[in-house]
Design a protein around this motif. Structure first.
Motif, PDB file in Angstrom:
ATOM      1  N   THR A 274      38.093  54.488  44.612  1.00  0.00           N
ATOM      2  CA  THR A 274      37.223  53.967  42.888  1.00  0.00           C
ATOM      3  C   THR A 274      38.675  54.259  41.882  1.00  0.00           C
ATOM      4  N   ILE A 275      39.332  53.080  41.009  1.00  0.00           N
ATOM      5  CA  ILE A 275      40.426  53.371  40.123  1.00  0.00           C
ATOM      6  C   ILE A 275      39.837  52.876  38.698  1.00  0.00           C
ATOM      7  N   GLN A 276      40.645  53.154  37.799  1.00  0.00           N
ATOM      8  CA  GLN A 276      40.587  52.645  36.455  1.00  0.00           C
ATOM      9  C   GLN A 276      41.676  52.044  36.171  1.00  0.00           C
ATOM     10  N   ARG A 277      42.501  50.749  35.591  1.00  0.00           N
ATOM     11  CA  ARG A 277      43.202  50.159  34.583  1.00  0.00           C
ATOM     12  C   ARG A 277      43.010  50.724  33.385  1.00  0.00           C
ATOM     13  N   ALA A 278      44.190  50.694  32.733  1.00  0.00           N
ATOM     14  CA  ALA A 278      43.999  50.787  31.194  1.00  0.00           C
ATOM     15  C   ALA A 278      43.155  50.234  30.023  1.00  0.00           C
ATOM     16  N   GLY A 279      42.124  50.591  29.870  1.00  0.00           N
ATOM     17  CA  GLY A 279      41.487  49.983  29.071  1.00  0.00           C
ATOM     18  C   GLY A 279      40.284  48.531  29.840  1.00  0.00           C
ATOM     19  N   LYS A 280      40.086  48.349  31.239  1.00  0.00           N
ATOM     20  CA  LYS A 280      39.088  48.181  32.065  1.00  0.00           C
ATOM     21  C   LYS A 280      38.052  48.961  32.302  1.00  0.00           C
ATOM     22  N   PRO A 281      37.292  48.888  33.143  1.00  0.00           N
ATOM     23  CA  PRO A 281      36.248  49.378  33.669  1.00  0.00           C
ATOM     24  C   PRO A 281      36.500  49.651  34.951  1.00  0.00           C
ATOM     25  N   ALA A 282      36.393  51.389  35.317  1.00  0.00           N
ATOM     26  CA  ALA A 282      36.905  51.303  36.974  1.00  0.00           C
ATOM     27  C   ALA A 282      36.045  50.349  37.969  1.00  0.00           C
ATOM     28  N   MET A 283      36.466  50.658  39.097  1.00  0.00           N
ATOM     29  CA  MET A 283      36.013  49.675  40.552  1.00  0.00           C
ATOM     30  C   MET A 283      36.709  50.061  41.689  1.00  0.00           C
ATOM     31  N   GLU A 284      35.960  49.508  42.151  1.00  0.00           N
ATOM     32  CA  GLU A 284      36.380  49.655  44.047  1.00  0.00           C
ATOM     33  C   GLU A 284      38.384  48.830  44.040  1.00  0.00           C
ATOM     34  N   THR A 285      38.825  49.907  44.574  1.00  0.00           N
ATOM     35  CA  THR A 285      40.520  49.320  45.073  1.00  0.00           C
ATOM     36  C   THR A 285      40.689  47.523  45.399  1.00  0.00           C
ATOM     37  N   ALA A 286      39.783  47.744  46.413  1.00  0.00           N
ATOM     38  CA  ALA A 286      39.646  46.467  46.413  1.00  0.00           C
ATOM     39  C   ALA A 286      39.349  45.512  45.896  1.00  0.00           C
ATOM     40  N   ALA A 287      38.389  45.261  44.807  1.00  0.00           N
ATOM     41  CA  ALA A 287      37.705  44.646  43.905  1.00  0.00           C
ATOM     42  C   ALA A 287      39.168  44.768  42.667  1.00  0.00           C
ATOM     43  N   LEU A 288      39.842  46.081  42.393  1.00  0.00           N
ATOM     44  CA  LEU A 288      41.239  46.115  41.785  1.00  0.00           C
ATOM     45  C   LEU A 288      42.129  45.138  41.727  1.00  0.00           C
ATOM     46  N   LEU A 289      42.306  44.810  43.516  1.00  0.00           N
ATOM     47  CA  LEU A 289      43.529  44.645  44.559  1.00  0.00           C
ATOM     48  C   LEU A 289      43.753  43.503  44.223  1.00  0.00           C
ATOM     49  N   ARG A 290      42.478  42.733  44.409  1.00  0.00           N
ATOM     50  CA  ARG A 290      42.804  40.752  44.039  1.00  0.00           C
ATOM     51  C   ARG A 290      42.577  40.710  42.901  1.00  0.00           C
ATOM     52  N   GLY A 291      42.615  41.538  41.708  1.00  0.00           N
ATOM     53  CA  GLY A 291      43.075  40.786  40.760  1.00  0.00           C
ATOM     54  C   GLY A 291      44.301  41.635  40.234  1.00  0.00           C
ATOM     55  N   LYS A 292      44.807  42.742  40.347  1.00  0.00           N
ATOM     56  CA  LYS A 292      46.710  42.828  40.673  1.00  0.00           C
ATOM     57  C   LYS A 292      46.951  43.224  41.946  1.00  0.00           C
ATOM     58  N   PRO A 293      47.783  42.736  42.774  1.00  0.00           N
ATOM     59  CA  PRO A 293      48.439  43.608  44.139  1.00  0.00           C
ATOM     60  C   PRO A 293      49.139  44.295  43.434  1.00  0.00           C
ATOM     61  N   ILE A 294      49.325  45.637  43.983  1.00  0.00           N
ATOM     62  CA  ILE A 294      50.853  46.434  44.264  1.00  0.00           C
ATOM     63  C   ILE A 294      50.547  46.532  45.794  1.00  0.00           C
ATOM     64  N   PRO A 295      51.919  45.456  45.877  1.00  0.00           N
ATOM     65  CA  PRO A 295      52.524  44.947  47.459  1.00  0.00           C
ATOM     66  C   PRO A 295      52.732  46.909  48.171  1.00  0.00           C
ATOM     67  N   ALA A 296      52.747  46.194  49.181  1.00  0.00           N
ATOM     68  CA  ALA A 296      53.365  47.717  49.978  1.00  0.00           C
ATOM     69  C   ALA A 296      54.654  47.833  50.224  1.00  0.00           C
ATOM     70  N   GLY A 297      55.201  48.457  50.244  1.00  0.00           N
ATOM     71  CA  GLY A 297      56.726  49.186  50.296  1.00  0.00           C
ATOM     72  C   GLY A 297      57.060  49.615  48.218  1.00  0.00           C
TER      73      GLY A 297
END
Length: 301
Positions: A274-297
């Motif tokens: 579970t992760i939360q961006r500043a000013g956003k609601p908490a969400m599952e990591t998979a859902a967060l990555l769909r909107g804000k990818p953090i690429p491998a590497g």
């Protein structure tokens, strides 16, 4: 019994409720004054004040108990006992001495381990498997008084919020049961040689250091959840990890290893759940990555 209750946060509410439900006479409730909170910074009463008002109990919120006038007001209540649970003010000796049976504190650790302000977080960070509640006769030292009763609680994989809530309920029941036998109990002195201190949490401690072992980072996540939240930065934005699991993997500490945001630590890796961006609601990591990818590497600071 004729009781003065002294407490402020959510942790203290179950004890106040249990004492009142057990038909003790709550003469007055002392709590911290309302504080600014929320986006509008409006003054908000403490959780204890809200509970006291629902139960139609008198509430007092002095900023200090050091003045003779405030101490005289306290003594004039002619209490049998003061019950203290995370009140937030130092009790001067005249306050400690005023009730017939003194002041009894609900402390969220197995004293003398973790005396001080943040016993739940320090127990999790240290990797303790066991904590609990101690009912202690208060004296002038910091959580040094003799102990009347204890109850043990397994920490397991609970975060600080979950563990605090469980300890609050355990403490409430332990207090009610202890008061039925108060005049026959014999307090046991603490062993000062075994004491450890739970210093107040510094906000800087909640920033994740990826050079730690994965297991320690996972403890950090649990110790600071739900607040202030263990965090890292990506592209200048703060991300709070609210739950995580240890995972296999290796690489330079802070390196994102895959498309699930598995992050390398000094040994093994952490996978946020579970992760939360500043000013956003908490969400599952998979859902967060769909909107804000953090690429491998990616290497996180």
């Amino acid at each position: 019994m004729r009781i003065i209750f002294m407490g402020t946060p959510d942790f203290a509410v179950p004890t106040l409720a249990a004492l009142h439900d057990a038909a003790h006479e709550i003469l007055c409730v002392y709590t911290q004054p309302p504080r600014p909170a929320g986006r509008g910074k409006k003054l908000q009463p403490s959780p204890v004040q809200r509970e006291a008002e629902v139960r139609h109990l008198e509430v007092r919120s002095p900023t200090s108990l050091k003045s003779p006038e405030e101490q005289a007001r306290f003594a004039a209540l002619e209490a049998d006992l003061a019950v203290v649970a995370a009140y937030g003010l130092i009790l001067p000796q005249p306050i400690l001495d005023a009730p017939r049976f003194g002041c009894l504190n609900v402390h969220a650790s197995l004293l003398p381990r973790w005396r001080g302000a943040a016993p739940v977080q320090r127990a999790i960070l240290a990797g303790d498997t066991l904590t609990g509640i101690t009912l202690m006769q208060m004296e002038s030292g910091l959580d040094t008084g003799p102990m009347l009763a204890t109850a043990r609680v397994q920490i397991e994989r609970k975060n600080a919020g979950e563990l605090t809530a469980e300890l609050a309920d355990v403490g409430a029941q332990l207090m009610v049961g202890t008061l039925t036998e108060l005049q026959t109990l014999h307090a046991v002195a603490q062993d000062d040689d075994e004491a450890t201190y739970a210093s107040k949490i510094d906000k800087a401690e909640s920033r994740i250091d990826w050079s730690q072992e994965a297991e320690q980072v996972e403890r950090q996540v649990r110790a600071f959840a739900p607040a202030p939240g263990a965090w890292f930065e990506f592209e200048g934005e703060r991300y709070r990890i609210l739950s995580a699991e240890c995972a296999e993997g290796g690489g330079a500490p802070g390196t994102v290893l895959d498309d699930q945001l598995t992050i390398a630590c000094d040994s093994d890796a952490i996978r946020p759940i579970t992760i939360q961006r500043a000013g956003k609601p908490a969400m599952e990591t998979a859902a967060l990555l769909r909107g804000k990818p953090i690429p491998a590497g990616t290497i996180l600071s």
